[in-house]
Design a protein around this motif. Structure first.
Motif, mmCIF file in Angstrom:
data_model
loop_
_atom_site.group_PDB
_atom_site.id
_atom_site.type_symbol
_atom_site.label_atom_id
_atom_site.label_comp_id
_atom_site.label_asym_id
_atom_site.label_seq_id
_atom_site.Cartn_x
_atom_site.Cartn_y
_atom_site.Cartn_z
ATOM 1 N N ASP A 288 83.172 41.209 58.861
ATOM 2 C CA ASP A 288 83.459 42.623 58.635
ATOM 3 C C ASP A 288 82.224 43.491 58.867
ATOM 4 O OD1 ASP A 288 81.929 41.873 56.541
ATOM 5 O OD2 ASP A 288 83.373 42.386 54.968
ATOM 6 N N GLY A 289 81.209 42.904 59.509
ATOM 7 C CA GLY A 289 80.006 43.676 59.809
ATOM 8 C C GLY A 289 78.959 43.604 58.739
ATOM 9 N N CYS A 290 79.241 43.033 57.597
ATOM 10 C CA CYS A 290 78.279 43.010 56.505
ATOM 11 C C CYS A 290 77.074 42.126 56.821
ATOM 12 C CB CYS A 290 78.939 42.523 55.216
ATOM 13 S SG CYS A 290 80.162 43.701 54.591
ATOM 14 N N ASN A 291 77.240 41.245 57.786
ATOM 15 C CA ASN A 291 76.108 40.400 58.160
ATOM 16 C C ASN A 291 75.040 41.199 58.888
ATOM 17 O OD1 ASN A 291 77.978 40.727 60.271
ATOM 18 N ND2 ASN A 291 77.100 39.019 61.395
ATOM 19 N N LYS A 292 75.296 42.479 59.211
ATOM 20 C CA LYS A 292 74.325 43.315 59.914
ATOM 21 C C LYS A 292 73.485 44.156 58.949
ATOM 22 C CE LYS A 292 77.098 43.919 64.106
ATOM 23 N NZ LYS A 292 77.737 44.913 64.988
ATOM 24 N N GLU A 293 73.587 43.874 57.687
ATOM 25 C CA GLU A 293 72.959 44.736 56.698
ATOM 26 C C GLU A 293 71.459 44.848 56.930
ATOM 27 O OE1 GLU A 293 72.923 45.315 51.860
ATOM 28 O OE2 GLU A 293 73.566 43.427 52.743
ATOM 29 N N TYR A 294 70.995 46.096 57.119
ATOM 30 C CA TYR A 294 69.577 46.433 57.219
ATOM 31 C C TYR A 294 68.861 45.707 58.353
ATOM 32 C CZ TYR A 294 70.619 48.332 52.640
ATOM 33 O OH TYR A 294 71.183 49.017 51.621
ATOM 34 N N GLU A 295 69.537 45.506 59.465
ATOM 35 C CA GLU A 295 68.859 44.923 60.616
ATOM 36 C C GLU A 295 67.999 45.975 61.299
ATOM 37 O OE1 GLU A 295 71.254 42.836 63.355
ATOM 38 O OE2 GLU A 295 72.077 41.441 61.878
ATOM 39 N N THR A 296 66.877 45.549 61.855
ATOM 40 C CA THR A 296 65.933 46.455 62.506
ATOM 41 C C THR A 296 65.714 46.002 63.944
ATOM 42 O OG1 THR A 296 64.805 46.947 60.438
ATOM 43 C CG2 THR A 296 63.597 47.394 62.466
ATOM 44 N N TYR A 297 65.755 46.957 64.877
ATOM 45 C CA TYR A 297 65.563 46.658 66.283
ATOM 46 C C TYR A 297 64.496 47.576 66.862
ATOM 47 C CZ TYR A 297 70.236 44.681 65.597
ATOM 48 O OH TYR A 297 71.309 43.987 65.120
ATOM 49 N N PHE A 298 63.627 47.032 67.682
ATOM 50 C CA PHE A 298 62.733 47.850 68.491
ATOM 51 C C PHE A 298 63.288 47.793 69.904
ATOM 52 C CE2 PHE A 298 60.123 47.129 64.849
ATOM 53 C CZ PHE A 298 59.352 48.266 64.737
ATOM 54 N N ASP A 299 63.956 48.871 70.297
ATOM 55 C CA ASP A 299 64.633 48.826 71.583
ATOM 56 C C ASP A 299 63.640 49.025 72.723
ATOM 57 O OD1 ASP A 299 64.194 51.573 71.857
ATOM 58 O OD2 ASP A 299 66.080 52.061 70.888
ATOM 59 N N SER A 300 64.174 49.069 73.934
ATOM 60 C CA SER A 300 63.321 49.071 75.124
ATOM 61 C C SER A 300 62.975 50.470 75.616
ATOM 62 C CB SER A 300 64.002 48.290 76.251
ATOM 63 O OG SER A 300 65.259 48.856 76.546
ATOM 64 N N SER A 301 63.171 51.496 74.780
ATOM 65 C CA SER A 301 62.890 52.863 75.236
ATOM 66 C C SER A 301 61.432 53.239 74.993
ATOM 67 C CB SER A 301 63.818 53.853 74.526
ATOM 68 O OG SER A 301 63.668 53.737 73.126
ATOM 69 N N PHE A 302 60.528 52.494 75.607
ATOM 70 C CA PHE A 302 59.112 52.807 75.515
ATOM 71 C C PHE A 302 58.723 53.785 76.618
ATOM 72 C CE2 PHE A 302 59.561 48.558 73.652
ATOM 73 C CZ PHE A 302 58.983 48.783 72.421
ATOM 74 N N PHE A 303 57.631 54.534 76.395
ATOM 75 C CA PHE A 303 57.134 55.434 77.431
ATOM 76 C C PHE A 303 56.718 54.620 78.653
ATOM 77 C CE2 PHE A 303 56.130 57.899 73.528
ATOM 78 C CZ PHE A 303 56.829 59.051 73.822
ATOM 79 N N ASP A 304 57.167 55.056 79.836
ATOM 80 C CA ASP A 304 56.697 54.385 81.045
ATOM 81 C C ASP A 304 55.410 55.047 81.527
ATOM 82 O OD1 ASP A 304 57.366 56.682 82.576
ATOM 83 O OD2 ASP A 304 59.422 55.968 82.792
ATOM 84 N N SER A 305 54.840 54.529 82.582
ATOM 85 C CA SER A 305 53.516 54.981 83.030
ATOM 86 C C SER A 305 53.531 56.446 83.462
ATOM 87 C CB SER A 305 53.018 54.102 84.183
ATOM 88 O OG SER A 305 53.950 54.105 85.254
ATOM 89 N N SER A 306 54.624 56.888 84.102
ATOM 90 C CA SER A 306 54.680 58.283 84.551
ATOM 91 C C SER A 306 54.765 59.238 83.362
ATOM 92 C CB SER A 306 55.878 58.490 85.486
ATOM 93 O OG SER A 306 57.093 58.227 84.801
ATOM 94 N N GLU A 307 55.441 58.816 82.299
ATOM 95 C CA GLU A 307 55.541 59.654 81.104
ATOM 96 C C GLU A 307 54.235 59.668 80.326
ATOM 97 O OE1 GLU A 307 60.289 58.921 80.221
ATOM 98 O OE2 GLU A 307 58.789 57.449 79.623
ATOM 99 N N LEU A 308 53.593 58.512 80.234
ATOM 100 C CA LEU A 308 52.302 58.443 79.550
ATOM 101 C C LEU A 308 51.267 59.338 80.225
ATOM 102 C CD1 LEU A 308 52.058 54.616 78.758
ATOM 103 C CD2 LEU A 308 52.269 56.482 77.109
ATOM 104 N N ALA A 309 51.370 59.460 81.553
ATOM 105 C CA ALA A 309 50.428 60.306 82.284
ATOM 106 C C ALA A 309 50.598 61.775 81.934
ATOM 107 C CB ALA A 309 50.600 60.105 83.788
ATOM 108 N N LEU A 310 51.795 62.172 81.499
ATOM 109 C CA LEU A 310 52.059 63.563 81.149
ATOM 110 C C LEU A 310 51.687 63.897 79.707
ATOM 111 C CD1 LEU A 310 55.564 64.082 82.834
ATOM 112 C CD2 LEU A 310 53.373 65.008 83.600
ATOM 113 N N ILE A 311 51.635 62.895 78.845
ATOM 114 C CA ILE A 311 51.363 63.164 77.433
ATOM 115 C C ILE A 311 49.918 63.620 77.271
ATOM 116 C CG2 ILE A 311 51.196 62.122 75.135
ATOM 117 C CD1 ILE A 311 53.513 60.314 75.914
ATOM 118 N N PRO A 312 49.713 64.812 76.733
ATOM 119 C CA PRO A 312 48.365 65.384 76.656
ATOM 120 C C PRO A 312 47.552 64.795 75.507
ATOM 121 C CG PRO A 312 49.933 66.867 75.663
ATOM 122 C CD PRO A 312 50.732 65.717 76.194
ATOM 123 N N ASP A 313 46.293 65.157 75.480
ATOM 124 C CA ASP A 313 45.427 64.781 74.369
ATOM 125 C C ASP A 313 44.788 66.056 73.836
ATOM 126 O OD1 ASP A 313 43.894 63.566 72.508
ATOM 127 O OD2 ASP A 313 42.543 62.564 73.906
#
Length: 212
Positions: free
Chosen positions: A33-58
């Motif tokens: 019934d889905g209860c086995n998913k209680e409080y699961e944590t995922y780090f998905d694959s939506s990381f900044f790619d190289s072109s996006e990192l180049a745009l992020i300022p400092d």
């Protein structure tokens, strides 16, 4: 008639029915019934790619000076640049089962302070949306400021000239992006170009002139 001949089959049938009821009862308890998913944590694959990192300022440590349409001056100082992960939360809340799934996505946040209270404690966030529940599109990176709509990072400062871009005294052009609320103009390299507060006061970078 021998009573044993009557009760023995009856007892066997009763035992069989009891065992059958117990079996189905256990099966229902084990039903997913889905209860086995209680409080699961995922780090998905939506990381900044190289072109996006180049745009992020400092902007950390940068100070910008402004003048207002009322003749006074102010500064903005970026005192903090933080990188981390923030969760998108999905799950179910009902009587029989309550569970959560945390899909963490990366973000940068910049915090600004000012000598003028109305410009103090401002914040910009650049984040990569979570891939949670996304099956076809690629996740995008967005830049967000207070009272400003989410805007794709890849388009900010693009070739389209915003009507609040500014020209430096040496003639070079810095492209901005005017939000839907007309509250901010931003440039990826510089930061805030123009700030319009709720009280109607407009702040523009010192020794900069409006392009339009």
């Amino acid at each position: 008639m021998n009573p044993k001949l009557f009760f023995n089959p009856f007892q066997r049938s009763l035992k069989f029915l009891l065992l059958l009821s117990l079996f189905f009862g256990i099966s229902n308890c084990k039903r997913d019934d889905g209860c086995n998913k209680e409080y699961e944590t995922y780090f998905d694959s939506s990381f900044f790619d190289s072109s996006e990192l180049a745009l992020i300022p400092d902007w950390a440590g940068d100070s910008l000076f402004y003048y207002s349409n009322e003749g006074d001056t102010a500064y903005l100082h970026c005192y903090s640049r933080y990188y981390g992960f923030r969760p998108d939360v999905a799950g179910s809340k009902n009587v029989t089962c309550e569970y959560y799934e945390y899909y963490h996505y990366p973000f940068y946040s910049f915090h600004f302070e000012s000598n003028v209270p109305e410009l103090d404690v401002m914040q910009i966030e650049i984040y990569k949306e979570s891939l949670m529940n996304r099956s076809k599109e690629l996740a995008k990176s967005y830049l967000v400021a207070k009272n400003m709509v989410d805007f794709p990072l890849e388009l900010l400062g693009s070739d389209s000239l915003a009507n609040d871009s500014i020209i430096l005294e040496d003639g070079s052009l810095e492209k901005g992006f005017l939000s839907a609320t007309s509250s901010y103009s931003l440039n990826l390299r510089i930061g805030f170009l123009r700030i319009k507060r709720l009280n109607g006061k407009k702040w523009t970078l010192y020794r900069y002139t409006l392009a339009n």
